[in-house]
Design a protein around this motif. Structure first.
Motif, PDB file in Angstrom:
ATOM      1  N   ARG A 180       0.844  -1.207   0.000  1.00  0.00           N
ATOM      2  CA  ARG A 180       0.000   0.000   0.000  1.00  0.00           C
ATOM      3  C   ARG A 180       0.880   1.257   0.000  1.00  0.00           C
ATOM      4  NH1 ARG A 180      -5.175   1.784   2.572  1.00  0.00           N
ATOM      5  NH2 ARG A 180      -5.338   3.888   1.713  1.00  0.00           N
ATOM      6  N   ALA A 181       1.959   1.212   0.790  1.00  0.00           N
ATOM      7  CA  ALA A 181       2.854   2.381   0.870  1.00  0.00           C
ATOM      8  C   ALA A 181       3.398   2.717  -0.523  1.00  0.00           C
ATOM      9  CB  ALA A 181       3.996   2.093   1.827  1.00  0.00           C
ATOM     10  N   ILE A 182       3.732   1.681  -1.278  1.00  0.00           N
ATOM     11  CA  ILE A 182       4.290   1.927  -2.614  1.00  0.00           C
ATOM     12  C   ILE A 182       3.203   2.411  -3.577  1.00  0.00           C
ATOM     13  CG2 ILE A 182       5.365   0.755  -4.601  1.00  0.00           C
ATOM     14  CD1 ILE A 182       7.241  -0.567  -2.680  1.00  0.00           C
ATOM     15  N   SER A 183       2.000   1.862  -3.450  1.00  0.00           N
ATOM     16  CA  SER A 183       0.899   2.347  -4.310  1.00  0.00           C
ATOM     17  C   SER A 183       0.621   3.820  -4.028  1.00  0.00           C
ATOM     18  CB  SER A 183      -0.430   1.641  -4.029  1.00  0.00           C
ATOM     19  OG  SER A 183      -0.279   0.306  -4.008  1.00  0.00           O
ATOM     20  N   GLU A 184       0.614   4.185  -2.755  1.00  0.00           N
ATOM     21  CA  GLU A 184       0.326   5.585  -2.401  1.00  0.00           C
ATOM     22  C   GLU A 184       1.423   6.493  -2.968  1.00  0.00           C
ATOM     23  OE1 GLU A 184      -2.389   6.690  -0.896  1.00  0.00           O
ATOM     24  OE2 GLU A 184      -3.251   4.724  -0.434  1.00  0.00           O
ATOM     25  N   PHE A 185       2.650   6.009  -2.903  1.00  0.00           N
ATOM     26  CA  PHE A 185       3.780   6.740  -3.484  1.00  0.00           C
ATOM     27  C   PHE A 185       3.494   6.980  -4.972  1.00  0.00           C
ATOM     28  CE2 PHE A 185       7.263   5.747  -6.373  1.00  0.00           C
ATOM     29  CZ  PHE A 185       8.180   6.764  -6.128  1.00  0.00           C
ATOM     30  N   ALA A 186       3.130   5.883  -5.674  1.00  0.00           N
ATOM     31  CA  ALA A 186       2.926   5.972  -7.127  1.00  0.00           C
ATOM     32  C   ALA A 186       1.790   6.931  -7.475  1.00  0.00           C
ATOM     33  CB  ALA A 186       2.639   4.584  -7.684  1.00  0.00           C
ATOM     34  N   GLN A 240       3.371  -1.284 -11.922  1.00  0.00           N
ATOM     35  CA  GLN A 240       3.169  -2.619 -11.357  1.00  0.00           C
ATOM     36  C   GLN A 240       4.152  -2.776 -10.201  1.00  0.00           C
ATOM     37  OE1 GLN A 240       3.858  -5.907 -14.129  1.00  0.00           O
ATOM     38  NE2 GLN A 240       1.625  -6.124 -14.137  1.00  0.00           N
ATOM     39  N   ILE A 241       3.694  -3.402  -9.147  1.00  0.00           N
ATOM     40  CA  ILE A 241       4.560  -3.565  -7.970  1.00  0.00           C
ATOM     41  C   ILE A 241       5.069  -5.004  -7.940  1.00  0.00           C
ATOM     42  CG2 ILE A 241       4.628  -3.467  -5.430  1.00  0.00           C
ATOM     43  CD1 ILE A 241       2.259  -1.450  -5.656  1.00  0.00           C
ATOM     44  N   ALA A 242       6.361  -5.159  -7.633  1.00  0.00           N
ATOM     45  CA  ALA A 242       6.907  -6.517  -7.507  1.00  0.00           C
ATOM     46  C   ALA A 242       7.382  -6.717  -6.073  1.00  0.00           C
ATOM     47  CB  ALA A 242       8.088  -6.680  -8.462  1.00  0.00           C
ATOM     48  N   ARG A 243       7.091  -7.887  -5.532  1.00  0.00           N
ATOM     49  CA  ARG A 243       7.655  -8.230  -4.226  1.00  0.00           C
ATOM     50  C   ARG A 243       8.534  -9.466  -4.425  1.00  0.00           C
ATOM     51  NH1 ARG A 243       4.582  -9.441   1.514  1.00  0.00           N
ATOM     52  NH2 ARG A 243       6.483  -9.945   2.651  1.00  0.00           N
ATOM     53  N   LEU A 244       9.829  -9.289  -4.232  1.00  0.00           N
ATOM     54  CA  LEU A 244      10.766 -10.404  -4.395  1.00  0.00           C
ATOM     55  C   LEU A 244      10.940 -11.079  -3.041  1.00  0.00           C
ATOM     56  CD1 LEU A 244      11.521  -8.233  -6.640  1.00  0.00           C
ATOM     57  CD2 LEU A 244      13.779  -9.263  -6.627  1.00  0.00           C
ATOM     58  N   VAL A 247       8.594 -14.436  -6.918  1.00  0.00           N
ATOM     59  CA  VAL A 247       8.172 -13.038  -7.048  1.00  0.00           C
ATOM     60  C   VAL A 247       6.664 -12.965  -7.168  1.00  0.00           C
ATOM     61  CG1 VAL A 247       8.572 -10.928  -8.350  1.00  0.00           C
ATOM     62  CG2 VAL A 247      10.210 -12.774  -8.499  1.00  0.00           C
ATOM     63  N   THR A 248       6.072 -11.994  -6.521  1.00  0.00           N
ATOM     64  CA  THR A 248       4.634 -11.758  -6.669  1.00  0.00           C
ATOM     65  C   THR A 248       4.455 -10.343  -7.214  1.00  0.00           C
ATOM     66  OG1 THR A 248       4.472 -12.962  -4.593  1.00  0.00           O
ATOM     67  CG2 THR A 248       2.424 -12.055  -5.457  1.00  0.00           C
ATOM     68  N   PHE A 249       3.512 -10.205  -8.149  1.00  0.00           N
ATOM     69  CA  PHE A 249       3.256  -8.885  -8.735  1.00  0.00           C
ATOM     70  C   PHE A 249       1.870  -8.400  -8.309  1.00  0.00           C
ATOM     71  CE2 PHE A 249       6.390 -10.915 -11.402  1.00  0.00           C
ATOM     72  CZ  PHE A 249       7.323  -9.904 -11.562  1.00  0.00           C
ATOM     73  N   GLY A 309      -3.353  -3.255  -4.979  1.00  0.00           N
ATOM     74  CA  GLY A 309      -2.823  -4.297  -4.086  1.00  0.00           C
ATOM     75  C   GLY A 309      -3.308  -5.693  -4.469  1.00  0.00           C
ATOM     76  N   GLU A 310      -3.946  -5.812  -5.655  1.00  0.00           N
ATOM     77  CA  GLU A 310      -4.404  -7.143  -6.080  1.00  0.00           C
ATOM     78  C   GLU A 310      -3.271  -7.851  -6.825  1.00  0.00           C
ATOM     79  OE1 GLU A 310      -8.871  -5.437  -6.955  1.00  0.00           O
ATOM     80  OE2 GLU A 310      -7.394  -5.621  -8.559  1.00  0.00           O
ATOM     81  N   GLU A 311      -3.164  -9.156  -6.618  1.00  0.00           N
ATOM     82  CA  GLU A 311      -2.117  -9.919  -7.305  1.00  0.00           C
ATOM     83  C   GLU A 311      -2.397  -9.976  -8.799  1.00  0.00           C
ATOM     84  OE1 GLU A 311      -1.094 -13.145  -3.981  1.00  0.00           O
ATOM     85  OE2 GLU A 311      -0.619 -13.780  -6.023  1.00  0.00           O
ATOM     86  N   VAL A 312      -1.348  -9.851  -9.588  1.00  0.00           N
ATOM     87  CA  VAL A 312      -1.526 -10.008 -11.037  1.00  0.00           C
ATOM     88  C   VAL A 312      -0.560 -11.087 -11.523  1.00  0.00           C
ATOM     89  CG1 VAL A 312      -2.362  -7.680 -11.599  1.00  0.00           C
ATOM     90  CG2 VAL A 312       0.069  -8.051 -11.428  1.00  0.00           C
ATOM     91  N   SER A 313      -0.979 -11.826 -12.541  1.00  0.00           N
ATOM     92  CA  SER A 313      -0.063 -12.876 -13.014  1.00  0.00           C
ATOM     93  C   SER A 313       0.750 -12.331 -14.195  1.00  0.00           C
ATOM     94  CB  SER A 313      -0.833 -14.126 -13.403  1.00  0.00           C
ATOM     95  OG  SER A 313      -1.777 -13.773 -14.358  1.00  0.00           O
ATOM     96  N   LYS A 314       1.961 -12.821 -14.299  1.00  0.00           N
ATOM     97  CA  LYS A 314       2.844 -12.350 -15.373  1.00  0.00           C
ATOM     98  C   LYS A 314       3.560 -13.527 -15.990  1.00  0.00           C
ATOM     99  CE  LYS A 314       5.338  -8.632 -15.400  1.00  0.00           C
ATOM    100  NZ  LYS A 314       4.577  -7.785 -16.311  1.00  0.00           N
ATOM    101  N   GLU A 315       3.886 -13.375 -17.260  1.00  0.00           N
ATOM    102  CA  GLU A 315       4.593 -14.448 -17.950  1.00  0.00           C
ATOM    103  C   GLU A 315       6.088 -14.261 -17.834  1.00  0.00           C
ATOM    104  OE1 GLU A 315       3.598 -15.846 -21.619  1.00  0.00           O
ATOM    105  OE2 GLU A 315       1.594 -16.345 -20.850  1.00  0.00           O
ATOM    106  N   ILE A 316       6.770 -15.363 -17.652  1.00  0.00           N
ATOM    107  CA  ILE A 316       8.222 -15.299 -17.605  1.00  0.00           C
ATOM    108  C   ILE A 316       8.747 -15.311 -19.049  1.00  0.00           C
ATOM    109  CG2 ILE A 316       8.895 -17.737 -17.586  1.00  0.00           C
ATOM    110  CD1 ILE A 316      10.259 -16.888 -14.823  1.00  0.00           C
TER     111      ILE A 316
END
Ligand code: F6R
Length: 610
Positions: free
Chosen positions: A147-153, A214-218, A223-225, A230-237
């Protein structure tokens, strides 16, 4: 421009981060730093002004910083002078949050004022400290790092790639980007973050391209995006096809020299991308024959050398296909409200991240126009935003001054022009076949030119004290002049101008005096006589004159101080040959003058800010 790396895994983080930063050195920087989460759960920060080796010495190659999670940065000063204090990472007052950032926060002054009112103090002049404290403010307010990063963005204007570590989450790195490149790589239990592929190529070829906002958490497990809600999104490698060796010097003294020598292969690889069954096939680019037939006008945009490739494209496409082509600097196009109808906008870019070119693509799309990207970096922003993508096959280009990527761009431009000409009925089958044959012969001719580099080296040694160099030519020879002149300026720091030979008389000739070096490009048969006369005129005003001339061009060689011959070729494509001696000339002058060839002063490889 600035480099970011992040690592989280089983290894000691600092040496991995330093290794990654070394691979990003080519982007240009003036200071560097690391923030490591220690085994005791503290954040340890080390920063140094100057070259990376200063930071390496300070941290004994990273060994003195223990911990398996960290972020690193090479800074290119935008806000505040290059200094240890302004170097990243930046942290909050309690040192519980640290961040690195690429890009520019445009409203940083406003945000700084707001944070000051909330009781924050600032120790540096950077927008990154403001970004870090803004994340800290929202983390304290909501207790949620995503949330902190979303608010920043939501509050920040400008471009950024931001990576954050937080003492409350010692096994995570949080990151977000907007209009500044960032990739995330995974390998086994390790996770990596970087602003460019070469930084992590040694460890993994499996990457995710983080999308804008898009936010990434390593974490150790992967990794989760998330989106900004704050909803999870799926991504292709994506699997990268470049190998780690491609980003190493491989025995050459400089990356630039290595990359010049890679040009026959790069040209061949780029041709192989679209040459199938004896013809040009643009299906991988996404352009059908029907799409080609609908093209009534073209606007080419790019910056620097990519723009120069566009100038060649204009000459070749108009001549072969008789379709109007306009070529524009992306930085002008994006702001000048151009008149557009239904043109195809072609954006040329090695990195695929150049801010002005990306903005030009967006401006074109907003006006409802179709866009074609000629781009080298797979998954880059321009590649992802354009309707069609032609991937040049130059591989990683590390030297700041482009050579092989420019050559690959030329091939893309020629192939496009020939295909367009064929589908618009401007060339018949025989001429089409002849042009393709000429294209296919380019790698061998470039190889031959590489074998003659010593001639240019000697010429560079003789002329190394010249302070002014003029390049003159007409037609595509002029297009090569602007590229040769830029190469010279950027790496040898010699003042140089490129002039359409016919323009010289309209003012600039007054600058010619004893000792000026004037270099004519003479390949376009119906134009060489004229350029030659212009060249001779400068000799009568004291200039030293030299020529890069096609084999069959008749010259009385003793009237010139130096002549370098290039193999004959179809005149549309001869820029690919004429540019090789000019690349060598700039390279050798730079070496002779003791410059940092691969990392010229004040320059960055990827210009992600305006
Ligand atoms: C010159 C050079 C630059 C780039 C320009 C555009 O040697 O490399 O002029 O051509 O900055 O960069 P890209 O192609 O990444 O858009």
């Amino acid at each position: 421009m600035c480099g970011i790396v992040g690592y989280l895994g089983k290894k000691q983080a600092a040496p991995v981060l330093l290794d990654g930063l070394r691979k990003l050195e080519y982007r240009g920087y003036d200071s560097a730093g690391l923030a490591i989460m220690t085994p005791e759960g503290e954040i340890d920060i080390a920063k140094a002004k100057g070259r990376l080796k200063v930071l390496e010495e300070l941290t004994r190659g990273g060994k003195s910083l223990s911990g398996v999670c960290g972020i690193g940065h090479t800074r290119w000063a935008t806000h505040g002078e290059p200094s240890e204090n302004n170097a990243h990472p930046h942290c909050n007052d309690e040192k519980t949050i640290a961040a690195v950032h690429n890009g520019i926060i445009e409203n940083y002054a406003e945000l700084k004022e707001k944070l000051t009112r909330k009781g924050y103090n600032f120790y540096s002049q950077t927008d990154t400290e403001v970004a870090t404290k803004l994340v800290d403010y929202y983390y304290k307010k909501y207790g949620d790092p995503i949330r902190a990063i979303s608010e920043f963005a939501l509050r920040v204007r400008g471009s950024y790639a931001l990576a954050v570590i937080n003492k409350d989450y010692p096994d995570s790195i949080f990151a977000i980007r907007k209009d500044s490149p960032m990739i995330v790589g995974v390998a086994g239990g390790d996770a990596f973050l970087a602003s460019d592929v070469p930084a992590i190529l040694k460890y993994t070829k499996s990457v995710y391209y983080v999308d804008n906002m898009q936010i990434a958490r390593l974490e150790k497990g992967g990794v989760t995006f998330y989106n900004l809600d704050g909803e999870e999104v799926s991504k292709e490698i994506v699997e990268i096809s470049w190998d780690a060796e491609a980003a190493e010097k491989g025995g050459y003294e400089h990356f630039m020299l290595k990359e010049i020598h890679e040009q026959p292969k790069v040209v061949k690889d780029t041709l192989n991308y679209i040459y199938r069954n004896g013809g040009l096939d643009f299906s991988e680019v996404g352009l059908s024959d029907g799409d080609f037939k609908k093209i009534n006008g073209i606007v080419v945009v790019g910056c620097g050398s990519a723009y120069h490739a566009g100038v060649v494209m204009q000459y070749v496409t108009e001549d072969l296909a008789r379709v109007p082509v306009r070529v524009e600097l992306a930085s002008e196009f994006r702001y000048r409200n151009p008149v557009l109808t239904d043109e195809l906008v072609i954006a040329i870019s090695q990195s695929g991240e150049t801010a002005d070119t990306l903005a030009a693509v967006r401006a074109a799309r907003e006006k409802g126009l179709k866009t074609l990207a000629i781009v080298n970096v797979v998954g880059s922003s321009i590649a992802r935003e354009a309707d069609y993508v032609f991937y040049t096959k130059a591989g990683p280009e590390i030297s700041v001054a482009t050579t092989k990527a420019y050559s690959a761009q030329l091939i893309a431009c020629y192939a496009f022009a020939i295909k367009l000409a064929k589908l618009h009925g401007q060339i018949d089958g025989d001429y089409y076949a002849k042009l393709l044959k000429e294209l296919l012969s380019l790698p061998e001719k470039i190889e031959y030119l590489l074998s003659r580099k010593e001639l240019i080296q000697k010429f560079a040694a003789k002329t190394m004290d010249r302070n002014d160099v003029f390049f003159i030519g007409r037609g595509t020879d002029y297009a090569v002049c602007i590229e040769g002149s830029l190469k010279l300026k950027e790496i040898s720091y010699v003042h140089s101008e490129a002039y359409a030979a016919g323009e010289l008389k309209h003012g600039t000739i007054s600058l010619i005096e004893d000792g000026t070096l004037v270099l004519g490009i003479l390949t376009q048969k119906n134009l060489v006589e004229k350029t030659l006369s212009n060249l001779i005129e400068t000799a009568s005003r004291g200039a030293l004159i030299a020529a890069i001339a096609a084999e069959s061009v008749k010259l009385s060689e003793n009237s010139l101080d130096f002549v370098f011959r290039i193999p004959d070729s179809d005149e549309h494509f001869i820029a690919s040959l004429a540019v090789i001696p000019l690349q060598f000339f700039a390279y050798y002058l730079s070496v002779l003058r003791g410059n940092d060839v691969d990392k010229p002063r004040n320059l960055a490889k990827s210009v992600t800010v305006e």
